[in-house]
Design a protein around this motif. Structure first.
Motif, PDB file in Angstrom:
ATOM      1  N   UNK A 121       0.809  -1.223   0.000  1.00  0.00           N
ATOM      2  CA  UNK A 121       0.000   0.000   0.000  1.00  0.00           C
ATOM      3  C   UNK A 121       0.845   1.277   0.000  1.00  0.00           C
ATOM      4  N   UNK A 122       2.160   1.126  -0.073  1.00  0.00           N
ATOM      5  CA  UNK A 122       3.029   2.314  -0.041  1.00  0.00           C
ATOM      6  C   UNK A 122       2.716   3.218  -1.233  1.00  0.00           C
ATOM      7  N   UNK A 123       2.942   4.522  -1.032  1.00  0.00           N
ATOM      8  CA  UNK A 123       2.750   5.479  -2.128  1.00  0.00           C
ATOM      9  C   UNK A 123       3.873   5.299  -3.137  1.00  0.00           C
ATOM     10  N   UNK A 124       3.512   5.172  -4.412  1.00  0.00           N
ATOM     11  CA  UNK A 124       4.573   5.064  -5.424  1.00  0.00           C
ATOM     12  C   UNK A 124       4.656   6.365  -6.228  1.00  0.00           C
ATOM     13  N   UNK A 125       5.575   6.385  -7.153  1.00  0.00           N
ATOM     14  CA  UNK A 125       5.866   7.602  -7.934  1.00  0.00           C
ATOM     15  C   UNK A 125       4.640   8.089  -8.694  1.00  0.00           C
ATOM     16  N   UNK A 126       3.957   7.103  -9.313  1.00  0.00           N
ATOM     17  CA  UNK A 126       2.762   7.449 -10.079  1.00  0.00           C
ATOM     18  C   UNK A 126       1.716   8.085  -9.168  1.00  0.00           C
ATOM     19  N   UNK A 127       1.567   7.497  -7.989  1.00  0.00           N
ATOM     20  CA  UNK A 127       0.605   8.024  -7.012  1.00  0.00           C
ATOM     21  C   UNK A 127       0.984   9.423  -6.557  1.00  0.00           C
ATOM     22  N   UNK A 128       2.292   9.648  -6.388  1.00  0.00           N
ATOM     23  CA  UNK A 128       2.769  10.966  -5.963  1.00  0.00           C
ATOM     24  C   UNK A 128       2.443  12.011  -7.027  1.00  0.00           C
ATOM     25  N   UNK A 129       2.762  11.691  -8.277  1.00  0.00           N
ATOM     26  CA  UNK A 129       2.501  12.653  -9.350  1.00  0.00           C
ATOM     27  C   UNK A 129       0.997  12.845  -9.580  1.00  0.00           C
ATOM     28  N   UNK A 130       0.244  11.781  -9.333  1.00  0.00           N
ATOM     29  CA  UNK A 130      -1.216  11.860  -9.462  1.00  0.00           C
ATOM     30  C   UNK A 130      -1.754  12.868  -8.426  1.00  0.00           C
ATOM     31  N   UNK A 131      -1.262  12.736  -7.188  1.00  0.00           N
ATOM     32  CA  UNK A 131      -1.631  13.713  -6.153  1.00  0.00           C
ATOM     33  C   UNK A 131      -1.235  15.125  -6.588  1.00  0.00           C
ATOM     34  N   UNK A 132      -0.058  15.192  -7.201  1.00  0.00           N
ATOM     35  CA  UNK A 132       0.459  16.482  -7.648  1.00  0.00           C
ATOM     36  C   UNK A 132      -0.437  17.170  -8.672  1.00  0.00           C
ATOM     37  N   UNK A 133      -1.163  16.363  -9.453  1.00  0.00           N
ATOM     38  CA  UNK A 133      -2.036  16.958 -10.485  1.00  0.00           C
ATOM     39  C   UNK A 133      -3.061  17.905  -9.876  1.00  0.00           C
ATOM     40  N   UNK A 134      -3.519  17.577  -8.681  1.00  0.00           N
ATOM     41  CA  UNK A 134      -4.514  18.463  -8.058  1.00  0.00           C
ATOM     42  C   UNK A 134      -3.965  19.215  -6.851  1.00  0.00           C
ATOM     43  N   UNK A 135      -2.905  18.702  -6.232  1.00  0.00           N
ATOM     44  CA  UNK A 135      -2.459  19.261  -4.957  1.00  0.00           C
ATOM     45  C   UNK A 135      -1.091  19.946  -5.002  1.00  0.00           C
ATOM     46  N   UNK A 136      -0.412  19.922  -6.144  1.00  0.00           N
ATOM     47  CA  UNK A 136       0.973  20.422  -6.183  1.00  0.00           C
ATOM     48  C   UNK A 136       1.080  21.859  -5.691  1.00  0.00           C
ATOM     49  N   UNK A 137       2.113  22.137  -4.930  1.00  0.00           N
ATOM     50  CA  UNK A 137       2.409  23.514  -4.532  1.00  0.00           C
ATOM     51  C   UNK A 137       3.859  23.825  -4.881  1.00  0.00           C
ATOM     52  N   UNK A 138       4.108  25.114  -5.084  1.00  0.00           N
ATOM     53  CA  UNK A 138       5.465  25.586  -5.355  1.00  0.00           C
ATOM     54  C   UNK A 138       5.747  26.757  -4.442  1.00  0.00           C
ATOM     55  N   UNK A 139       6.960  26.845  -3.992  1.00  0.00           N
ATOM     56  CA  UNK A 139       7.345  28.029  -3.214  1.00  0.00           C
ATOM     57  C   UNK A 139       8.849  28.223  -3.283  1.00  0.00           C
ATOM     58  N   UNK A 140       9.276  29.499  -3.122  1.00  0.00           N
ATOM     59  CA  UNK A 140      10.709  29.773  -3.064  1.00  0.00           C
ATOM     60  C   UNK A 140      11.209  29.511  -1.655  1.00  0.00           C
ATOM     61  N   UNK A 141      12.348  28.890  -1.548  1.00  0.00           N
ATOM     62  CA  UNK A 141      12.962  28.657  -0.235  1.00  0.00           C
ATOM     63  C   UNK A 141      14.468  28.574  -0.380  1.00  0.00           C
TER      64      UNK A 141
END
Ligand SMILES: Nc1nc2c(c(=O)[nH]1)N[C@H]1C(S)=C(S)[C@@H](COP(=O)(O)O)O[C@H]1N2
Ligand SMILES: [Mo]
Length: 423
Positions: A121-141
């Motif tokens: 059930x671990x999160x895989x790369x595809x799942x991470x990028x899938x989440x990113x499609x709706x949840x991605x955030x960007x910020x300067x740091x």
């Protein structure tokens, strides 16, 4: 408007002495808004110094190329240097990367839907990028080591909020903190650990971006050296909280930090601090010429309102019992406006939906936990040998570094460079 070219020039120079670099509306050829102080007539007094300053300002870079970052890393061998088949085997490439979110083995915390490799059930790369499609955030740091005098690099980080990953694990009762780890050659001695209170992950202090599972830096997927496939990035913290090669998050009832950085006398709750550094400063100038200086400030938890410089004759006595020179005759430099071209980003522009920006323009400047540049033109300096220093004034009006003897909660010492003014 101007009765003669000569009068125009004089007015222009007087104006720009007071307001140089503040030309808000002017179009820019370089990354910063054009500087008005440069005079067309290069025979005018001080023209060489002003031209040198204009050039130095034009050369300032905001974001740091991924491969130009400074690196703080552990591991023998370094995890990303394994041969390709080993990288695949240990989850150090996107195709095999997995992130676990599990309850602490002490059994005190409840996690109803653990993300585990064992259960598949671990999160895989595809799942991470899938989440990113709706949840991605960007910020300067800005990335800075708690123990380093200078930042490692300024980045635009992209990923998904860690809380969005945690919610999929259905966290239950008795969770106070999370411990997280990177890949460490399956050798406990090589493990690099960090931790956060659960509240910091679930809510963001007003105005701050979330803690993220990052997969991009400056618009490109993270290299192994920068912590890829995925790393944690904590906006307000020194680098040791931003664990690279992330593979496992443990939700725990433990009330304490278990950070690797708790060793070595480090303060593991330190927020990033405000301080200034020089970028360009001449070693030697001709007497009578204005002295061009550029630099940057790291904008820490207390913000930034001013950068100041101070010229002290070399060898002259320094004030007693004042190690941070709070009584010295500091002079204001100019904090530069936000860049109009953002070096080392695709298209030199800020991508849409970046925290703290509105259509690519910063909502406030300077931005906290980021970089700001500054410039100064010192005039009327007598011939001699000097020590030149820079410091900051934070948004509370407090000089930084403030007098304190705690380098282990983040170094922000005053920089000093030599300067000779010829007779
Ligand atoms: N897995 C792992 N993550 C890590 C480290 C490490 O040694 N191993 N070093 C940390 C420290 S102390 C710092 S300052 C930052 C530096 O990030 P950078 O190398 O990308 O500049 O990474 C942090 N993340
Ligand atoms: Mo560090």
């Amino acid at each position: 408007m101007h009765s003669s070219p000569r009068q125009f020039l004089q007015e222009h120079v007087a104006l720009t002495r007071r307001h140089f670099l503040k030309a808000g509306a002017a179009a820019s050829a370089g990354m910063f808004v054009a500087c008005r102080f440069a005079v067309a007539d290069d025979a005018a007094p001080g023209a060489a110094g002003r031209a040198a300053l204009e050039k130095a300002v034009a050369e300032l870079e905001y974001f740091t190329k991924a491969e130009k970052f400074g690196t703080v890393e552990r591991g023998t061998p370094l995890p990303y240097t394994h041969p390709p088949e080993k990288l695949r085997e240990v989850g150090m490439v996107p195709e095999t990367w997995k992130l676990e979110v599990v309850a602490d083995e002490d059994g005190k915390s409840k996690v109803d839907n653990p993300l585990s490799k064992e259960k598949g059930t671990a999160l895989d790369w595809e799942g991470l990028l899938k989440l990113g499609e709706t949840r991605a955030v960007r910020f300067p740091k800005i990335m800075t080591c708690n123990n380093g005098g200078n930042p490692l690099g300024m980045g635009l980080w992209e990923g998904v909020p860690l809380r969005d990953v945690l919610w999929t694990a259905k966290p239950g009762d008795n969770i106070r903190r999370l411990f997280y780890y990177g890949y460490h050659n399956d050798d406990p001695k090589q493990m690099f650990r960090s931790s956060l209170p659960i509240g910091r992950v679930l809510e963001d202090p007003l105005g701050l971006p979330p803690v993220i599972v990052a997969y991009k830096l400056n618009g490109e997927f993270l290299s192994g050296k920068r912590g890829g496939p995925a790393r944690i990035v904590v906006p307000e913290a020194y680098g040791f909280k931003s664990v690279k090669w992330l593979q496992r998050v443990v939700l725990t009832h433990a009330p304490f930090a278990n950070d690797t950085y708790a060793d070595g006398a480090n303060d593991v709750d330190s927020w990033m601090k405000t301080f200034a550094r020089f970028v360009s400063h001449p070693a030697k100038v001709k007497g009578g010429e204005p002295i061009p200086l550029t630099g940057y400030a790291q904008v820490g938890i207390s913000g930034l309102t001013k950068v100041q410089t101070w010229l002290h004759p070399k060898g002259a006595e320094l004030p007693a019992d004042d190690p941070h020179f709070t009584q010295a005759p500091w002079k204001d430099a100019e904090v530069l406006p936000a860049p109009t071209k953002w070096s080392n980003l695709p298209g030199e522009t800020i991508p849409p939906a970046t925290h703290g920006f509105d259509e690519g323009v910063p909502k406030r400047w300077p931005m906290t936990f980021a970089l700001a540049h500054w410039a100064a033109l010192l005039t009327d300096v007598a011939a001699g040998e000097y020590e030149l220093r820079c410091r900051t004034i934070d948004a509370n009006g407090v000089a930084q570094p403030m007098p304190r003897p705690f380098p282990k909660s983040g170094r922000n010492g005053i920089q000093s460079v030599p300067l000779t003014v010829e007779g």
